[in-house]
Design a protein around this motif. Structure first.
Motif, PDB file in Angstrom:
ATOM      1  N   GLY A   1       0.780  -1.230   0.000  1.00 24.16           N
ATOM      2  CA  GLY A   1       0.000   0.000   0.000  1.00 24.16           C
ATOM      3  C   GLY A   1       0.810   1.277   0.000  1.00 24.16           C
ATOM      4  N   ALA A   2       2.113   1.180   0.217  1.00 24.59           N
ATOM      5  CA  ALA A   2       2.978   2.362   0.196  1.00 24.59           C
ATOM      6  C   ALA A   2       3.654   2.459  -1.167  1.00 24.59           C
ATOM      7  N   LYS A   3       3.557   3.632  -1.799  1.00 21.66           N
ATOM      8  CA  LYS A   3       4.175   3.847  -3.106  1.00 21.66           C
ATOM      9  C   LYS A   3       5.610   4.347  -2.921  1.00 21.66           C
ATOM     10  N   TRP A   4       6.531   3.680  -3.562  1.00 24.61           N
ATOM     11  CA  TRP A   4       7.937   4.065  -3.574  1.00 24.61           C
ATOM     12  C   TRP A   4       8.381   4.259  -5.018  1.00 24.61           C
ATOM     13  N   ARG A   5       9.332   5.161  -5.195  1.00 25.61           N
ATOM     14  CA  ARG A   5       9.907   5.356  -6.530  1.00 25.61           C
ATOM     15  C   ARG A   5      11.426   5.396  -6.404  1.00 25.61           C
TER      16      ARG A   5
ATOM     17  N   LYS B   1      25.263   8.939 -12.040  1.00 22.37           N
ATOM     18  CA  LYS B   1      25.043  10.376 -12.243  1.00 22.37           C
ATOM     19  C   LYS B   1      23.977  10.901 -11.295  1.00 22.37           C
ATOM     20  N   GLN B   2      23.022  10.031 -10.944  1.00 21.57           N
ATOM     21  CA  GLN B   2      21.957  10.435 -10.028  1.00 21.57           C
ATOM     22  C   GLN B   2      21.305   9.185  -9.434  1.00 21.57           C
ATOM     23  N   GLU B   3      20.996   9.247  -8.149  1.00 19.99           N
ATOM     24  CA  GLU B   3      20.227   8.197  -7.483  1.00 19.99           C
ATOM     25  C   GLU B   3      19.224   8.890  -6.567  1.00 19.99           C
ATOM     26  N   THR B   4      17.941   8.585  -6.791  1.00 23.55           N
ATOM     27  CA  THR B   4      16.883   9.291  -6.078  1.00 23.55           C
ATOM     28  C   THR B   4      15.843   8.290  -5.578  1.00 23.55           C
ATOM     29  N   VAL B   5      15.350   8.523  -4.367  1.00 25.34           N
ATOM     30  CA  VAL B   5      14.326   7.664  -3.781  1.00 25.34           C
ATOM     31  C   VAL B   5      13.218   8.539  -3.198  1.00 25.34           C
ATOM     32  N   TRP B   6      11.968   8.203  -3.532  1.00 25.56           N
ATOM     33  CA  TRP B   6      10.806   8.870  -2.944  1.00 25.56           C
ATOM     34  C   TRP B   6       9.932   7.842  -2.244  1.00 25.56           C
TER      35      TRP B   6
ATOM     36  N   GLY C   1       6.073   7.938  -1.556  1.00 22.73           N
ATOM     37  CA  GLY C   1       4.960   8.821  -1.882  1.00 22.73           C
ATOM     38  C   GLY C   1       5.512  10.080  -2.526  1.00 22.73           C
ATOM     39  N   ASP C   2       5.164  11.240  -1.979  1.00 25.09           N
ATOM     40  CA  ASP C   2       5.675  12.512  -2.490  1.00 25.09           C
ATOM     41  C   ASP C   2       6.882  13.021  -1.692  1.00 25.09           C
ATOM     42  N   THR C   3       7.340  12.214  -0.736  1.00 24.11           N
ATOM     43  CA  THR C   3       8.444  12.651   0.123  1.00 24.11           C
ATOM     44  C   THR C   3       9.777  12.165  -0.428  1.00 24.11           C
ATOM     45  N   LEU C   4      10.699  13.095  -0.645  1.00 31.61           N
ATOM     46  CA  LEU C   4      12.027  12.749  -1.120  1.00 31.61           C
ATOM     47  C   LEU C   4      12.845  12.173   0.035  1.00 31.61           C
ATOM     48  N   ILE C   5      13.304  10.922  -0.128  1.00 31.48           N
ATOM     49  CA  ILE C   5      14.061  10.236   0.920  1.00 31.48           C
ATOM     50  C   ILE C   5      15.562  10.352   0.695  1.00 31.48           C
ATOM     51  N   ARG C   6      15.996  10.285  -0.558  1.00 32.21           N
ATOM     52  CA  ARG C   6      17.427  10.295  -0.856  1.00 32.21           C
ATOM     53  C   ARG C   6      17.674  10.980  -2.190  1.00 32.21           C
TER      54      ARG C   6
ATOM     55  N   GLU D   1      16.642   3.593   5.352  1.00 28.66           N
ATOM     56  CA  GLU D   1      15.352   4.281   5.224  1.00 28.66           C
ATOM     57  C   GLU D   1      14.481   3.699   4.114  1.00 28.66           C
ATOM     58  N   PHE D   2      15.093   2.983   3.193  1.00 28.48           N
ATOM     59  CA  PHE D   2      14.305   2.416   2.087  1.00 28.48           C
ATOM     60  C   PHE D   2      14.721   0.973   1.798  1.00 28.48           C
TER      61      PHE D   2
END
Length: 379
Positions: free
Chosen positions: A88-92, A108-113, A115-120, A147-148
């Motif tokens: 039920g939790a959306k991660w990107r 070059k880039q590593e990003t984790v969200w 929901g709408d919250t930026l984690i990394r 955290e993820f």
């Protein structure tokens, strides 16, 4: 737990992919359209995340120059961007990579969200002080992914098994191999479960035996035994007028029997996303027609996501397949377009008119001028 969206840029055949994914996904396209390459994007994330892998290992298996689309020009970075639903939790998770001036793979880039919250977000301040850190993702590091970590664990659970019968038959099949995607250590995987989780092994073997009795009527029983050297072997009892005379080992099994055993085992093994490549190979059409229902029946309790590539009209004749579950791959001049069949007005109209999903989509992805294949052969 499943993938709900995949975005790719400059990944092999694809300049750009942005596709929504269902619990069951059927990838349909002509030869060389990129079905295997699309499946490999999920395998890449698994290779990065699993304990014995990592970004450098995943790249070493493939090579940046082989991953990157030949048509990538102005923006040469490779992007793999996956959105997942975990209880039920959306991660990107988004990974952008390339290689430096001496052809070393770099992030070059590593990003984790969540929901709408930026984690990394990387590169970060520490990466600026020590650029060598960009040789590894945070996804693969236990001290960095706290955290993820559930995302890393999910990626690591992706499974791919495409049994190649002659690899199963080779006597040295398990030497130096572990979780070989083409079945080199398939019998060792089965034997390991028998040793470590006997009840689970027995339950799976009962289910496989029941299915095989339908698909291979002469096969009465399937069991696993080790020979005098300790190597595991599948043995099947075939109907025969002489007692004990009908036992055969896997080197005598047909390709279809071995592939069906591999398919059934893969469906029962694990709960993470399962990738199946052309499961119809070597199987009778009457069996192929039931593959989608079998996938649904096995996965419905665990809600396991299954992603299947196929050319088979028989497999796609199953009335339970929705147009939203079918992803069309259609080669263009410079790449391959990827669309959900349910978003195509003509496909929807055909299906609503009573046409099977296979009849609606396969003509759209059939090779053009296939009849010209015969021109090279003189009368």
């Amino acid at each position: 737990m499943r993938f709900v969206k995949l975005v790719l840029q400059n990944w092999r055949n694809f300049l750009h992919v942005d596709v929504d994914l269902s619990e069951r996904v059927f990838l349909v396209g002509p030869n060389a359209s990129g079905k295997s390459h699309l499946l490999d994007a999920f395998r890449f994330l698994r290779d990065v995340a699993e304990a014995r892998g990592g970004f450098q290992v995943a790249i070493e298996k493939r090579g940046v120059s082989k991953i990157r689309s030949l048509h990538a020009r102005r923006y040469p970075d490779v992007i793999v961007d996956a959105t997942v639903d975990l209880a039920g939790a959306k991660w990107r998770y988004r990974l952008v990579f390339n290689q430096d001036n001496v052809r070393r793979p770099i992030i070059k880039q590593e990003t984790v969200w969540r929901g709408d919250t930026l984690i990394r977000m990387r590169p970060d301040e520490d990466d600026g002080k020590d650029p060598g850190r960009l040789a590894q993702t945070h996804l693969e590091q236990l001290n960095a992914n706290r955290e993820f970590r559930e995302v890393a664990d999910f990626f690591a659970e992706v499974r791919y098994l495409h049994v190649v019968p002659h690899l199963v038959r080779e006597p040295d099949r398990s030497m130096g191999k572990e979780r070989d995607p083409f079945g080199g250590d398939f019998l060792e995987q089965i034997a390991r479960l028998q040793k470590e989780q006997k009840r689970t092994f027995d339950s799976r073997l009962r289910k496989i035996n029941a299915a095989l009795k339908v698909a291979v009527p002469q096969l009465e029983e399937l069991k696993l035994e080790r020979d005098h050297a300790g190597r595991p072997h599948l043995r099947g009892l075939y109907v025969h007028w002489r007692p004990q005379a009908g036992w055969q080992a896997e080197d005598q099994f047909s390709d279809g029997t071995l592939r069906l055993i591999g398919l059934l085992w893969a469906l029962l093994d694990g709960t993470g996303p399962l990738l199946l490549e052309e499961p119809e190979l070597s199987l009778h059409e009457a069996i192929i027609r039931h593959v989608p229902a079998m996938v649904w029946k096995v996965s419905r309790k665990s809600r396991r996501q299954v992603i299947v590539s196929t050319h088979s009209a028989a497999l796609l004749s199953d009335e339970s397949i929705d147009a939203q579950e079918v992803v069309l791959l259609q080669p263009t001049r410079e790449d391959t377009s990827v669309t959900v069949a349910g978003s195509d007005r003509q496909v929807r109209a055909l299906v609503e008119g009573g046409v099977s999903i296979g009849e609606a989509v396969l003509p759209r992805v059939a090779p053009r001028r296939a009849e010209q294949l015969m021109r090279g052969f003189p009368e």
